[in-house]
Design a protein around this motif. Structure first.
Motif, PDB file in Angstrom:
ATOM      1  N   UNK A   1       0.821  -1.220   0.000  1.00 15.09           N
ATOM      2  CA  UNK A   1       0.000   0.000   0.000  1.00 15.09           C
ATOM      3  C   UNK A   1       0.845   1.255   0.000  1.00 15.09           C
ATOM      4  N   UNK A   2       2.018   1.201   0.587  1.00 13.30           N
ATOM      5  CA  UNK A   2       2.856   2.393   0.663  1.00 13.30           C
ATOM      6  C   UNK A   2       3.896   2.461  -0.447  1.00 13.30           C
ATOM      7  N   UNK A   3       3.782   1.539  -1.406  1.00 15.08           N
ATOM      8  CA  UNK A   3       4.728   1.583  -2.501  1.00 15.08           C
ATOM      9  C   UNK A   3       6.133   1.159  -2.100  1.00 15.08           C
ATOM     10  N   UNK A   4       6.247   0.343  -1.055  1.00 15.86           N
ATOM     11  CA  UNK A   4       7.551  -0.141  -0.650  1.00 15.86           C
ATOM     12  C   UNK A   4       8.280   0.806   0.277  1.00 15.86           C
ATOM     13  N   UNK A   5       7.704   1.882   0.693  1.00 10.27           N
ATOM     14  CA  UNK A   5       8.357   2.833   1.575  1.00 10.27           C
ATOM     15  C   UNK A   5       8.321   2.336   3.003  1.00 10.27           C
ATOM     16  N   UNK A   6       9.394   2.587   3.726  1.00  7.76           N
ATOM     17  CA  UNK A   6       9.413   2.254   5.141  1.00  7.76           C
ATOM     18  C   UNK A   6       8.769   3.386   5.925  1.00  7.76           C
ATOM     19  N   UNK A   7       8.213   3.089   7.090  1.00  6.94           N
ATOM     20  CA  UNK A   7       7.586   4.137   7.904  1.00  6.94           C
ATOM     21  C   UNK A   7       8.571   5.248   8.225  1.00  6.94           C
ATOM     22  N   UNK A   8       8.077   6.449   8.254  1.00  6.80           N
ATOM     23  CA  UNK A   8       8.911   7.620   8.487  1.00  6.80           C
ATOM     24  C   UNK A   8       9.326   7.697   9.955  1.00  6.80           C
ATOM     25  N   UNK A   9      10.628   7.785  10.257  1.00  5.11           N
ATOM     26  CA  UNK A   9      11.058   7.835  11.662  1.00  5.11           C
ATOM     27  C   UNK A   9      10.694   9.157  12.317  1.00  5.11           C
TER      28      UNK A   9
ATOM     29  N   UNK B   1       3.531  13.977   0.790  1.00  3.55           N
ATOM     30  CA  UNK B   1       4.316  13.490   1.916  1.00  3.55           C
ATOM     31  C   UNK B   1       5.455  14.450   2.228  1.00  3.55           C
ATOM     32  N   UNK B   2       5.711  14.649   3.505  1.00  4.74           N
ATOM     33  CA  UNK B   2       6.721  15.613   3.934  1.00  4.74           C
ATOM     34  C   UNK B   2       7.366  15.126   5.221  1.00  4.74           C
ATOM     35  N   UNK B   3       8.368  15.865   5.674  1.00  5.47           N
ATOM     36  CA  UNK B   3       9.032  15.536   6.924  1.00  5.47           C
ATOM     37  C   UNK B   3       8.169  15.959   8.108  1.00  5.47           C
ATOM     38  N   UNK B   4       8.519  15.422   9.265  1.00  9.63           N
ATOM     39  CA  UNK B   4       7.763  15.771  10.467  1.00  9.63           C
ATOM     40  C   UNK B   4       7.917  17.251  10.803  1.00  9.63           C
ATOM     41  N   UNK B   5       9.112  17.805  10.641  1.00  7.76           N
ATOM     42  CA  UNK B   5       9.345  19.219  10.958  1.00  7.76           C
ATOM     43  C   UNK B   5       8.509  20.133  10.052  1.00  7.76           C
ATOM     44  N   UNK B   6       8.437  19.798   8.764  1.00 12.49           N
ATOM     45  CA  UNK B   6       7.627  20.609   7.847  1.00 12.49           C
ATOM     46  C   UNK B   6       6.147  20.515   8.206  1.00 12.49           C
ATOM     47  N   UNK B   7       5.700  19.307   8.509  1.00 13.24           N
ATOM     48  CA  UNK B   7       4.298  19.134   8.894  1.00 13.24           C
ATOM     49  C   UNK B   7       3.985  19.883  10.181  1.00 13.24           C
ATOM     50  N   UNK B   8       4.878  19.832  11.149  1.00 13.29           N
ATOM     51  CA  UNK B   8       4.654  20.524  12.416  1.00 13.29           C
ATOM     52  C   UNK B   8       4.590  22.031  12.217  1.00 13.29           C
ATOM     53  N   UNK B   9       5.510  22.593  11.433  1.00 12.03           N
ATOM     54  CA  UNK B   9       5.480  24.028  11.168  1.00 12.03           C
ATOM     55  C   UNK B   9       4.212  24.468  10.470  1.00 12.03           C
ATOM     56  N   UNK B  10       3.754  23.676   9.507  1.00 10.76           N
ATOM     57  CA  UNK B  10       2.520  23.998   8.790  1.00 10.76           C
ATOM     58  C   UNK B  10       1.317  23.920   9.715  1.00 10.76           C
TER      59      UNK B  10
END
Length: 362
Positions: free
Chosen positions: A41-49, A164-173
């Motif tokens: 479902x995620x296209x082979x991506x590992x969960x974001x740390x 999809x974005x990094x946690x820091x970008x998501x938090x700032x937004x």
């Protein structure tokens, strides 16, 4: 399904929990199948740390304990109890500030002798909003740190407008959206204060003329109920409508009796009281109560992941029940949460508060 269950129990003591990968990826038959589904479902991506500073160590230790002993992700309701008092403080802060800001704007506004009803209020009144907004964001961020880990275990990624974005970008937004929502609500209070001052600038003849104009315009139409209250009454009613959802949420989340534990729970359900009865719901829990009050507080850090979390949890529980050949319907509470949130957003927030305010302003 029996083989899967027995292999999970046998290998429970041999697993070593990881903090930066999905808890689903464990060396058991059941969890290998789950990991393959996630990869598909995620296209082979590992969960974001997650960054280490983004969550308390106590929550991480409890999540590892759930993983080692029970082999499952940390339930959201177990940790949400410690974040609920912070959300209550934000709710009280909002109510008090909006009321004081309305009075403050009305006091500093002045009548304009050059033909306008009232002079524009000075720009510096927004300086009073700065410390309130800072305190608001600080409290909501502390609440977010407590509840981040269990939502990340299910969602595994962060995104902004579907990207999809990094946690820091998501938090700032998310923080930016929270500040904007704070300013939006404060502007309603400033408008009300300025309007109350403008009613003092009109003499009695002008007020009577306005009343007659409203009767002529709406008296014989389907909106004849408009003539029941003067314009000042309707504006006050529109501003008061913003507090309706606050009253509903308080009746929904406050226990009838003081029998709830507002602290991080434990792996033993008997140690903490996380389920209780409220005035509007007989079987309330900390997780559902937190999301309700977070939506009322415009906590974007919580509401932006709420629907995806409930949907993913619903799908995972349903798949697990099908694999085991069991029909316990344990996934239905998550579906109920999604439906209840949709009804709340449509009827309370949009149709009642939003449309009513827009109609009065027009």
């Amino acid at each position: 399904s029996d083989v899967n269950e027995s292999s999970r129990l046998v290998g429970a003591e041999e697993r070593v929990p990881a903090t930066e990968i999905a808890l689903a990826a464990r060396p058991t038959v059941e969890n290998k199948e789950r990991a393959e589904e996630n990869m598909a479902t995620e296209g082979g991506d590992r969960p974001q740390p997650l960054p280490k500073w983004s969550y308390p160590k106590s929550v991480e230790r409890l999540a590892l304990e759930y993983d080692k002993v029970l082999g499952q992700p940390l339930p959201f309701g177990v940790v949400a109890g410690q974040a609920l008092p912070l959300q209550f403080v934000v709710l009280l802060l909002r109510c008090g500030f909006y009321l004081c800001f309305t009075v403050f704007t009305a006091k500093i506004s002045e009548c304009d002798p050059n033909g306008k009803i009232v002079k524009p209020y000075p720009w510096w009144i927004w300086v009073a909003l700065a410390p309130i907004a800072a305190a608001w964001v600080f409290l909501l961020y502390r609440s977010h740190r407590i509840t981040l880990y269990p939502t990340w275990q299910i969602n595994e990624h962060f995104d902004i407008l579907g990207c999809r974005c990094s946690y820091r970008a998501w938090l700032g937004f998310s923080v930016l959206r929270t500040v904007l929502s704070c300013c939006d609500a404060a502007s309603d209070s400033a408008f009300l204060g300025s309007f109350l001052k403008s009613s003092e600038c009109l003499d009695s003849d002008e007020n009577e003329t306005w009343g007659e104009l409203v009767k002529v315009t709406y008296g014989d139409s389907i909106a004849a109920f408009v003539t029941i209250l003067p314009l000042k009454g309707w504006v006050l009613a529109a501003w008061t409508a913003t507090f309706v959802d606050m009253v509903v949420v308080l009746l929904l989340v406050i226990p009838k009796w003081c029998d709830a534990d507002y602290d991080i729970g434990s792996i033993c359900k008997d140690d903490t009281k996380t389920e209780y009865s409220t005035f509007l719901k007989n079987e309330q829990n900390h997780g559902s109560a937190f999301m309700s009050i977070a939506a009322c507080n415009n906590d974007v850090m919580a509401t932006s992941v709420d629907t995806r979390y409930a949907t993913n949890k619903f799908n995972k529980l349903r798949k697990e029940e099908r694999k085991r050949g069991m029909l316990r319907l344990g996934h239905l509470p998550h579906a109920e949460h999604i439906i209840a949130k949709g009804v709340y957003l449509i009827f309370v927030k949009t149709l009642f508060s939003g449309c009513f305010q827009l109609w009065v302003q027009l």
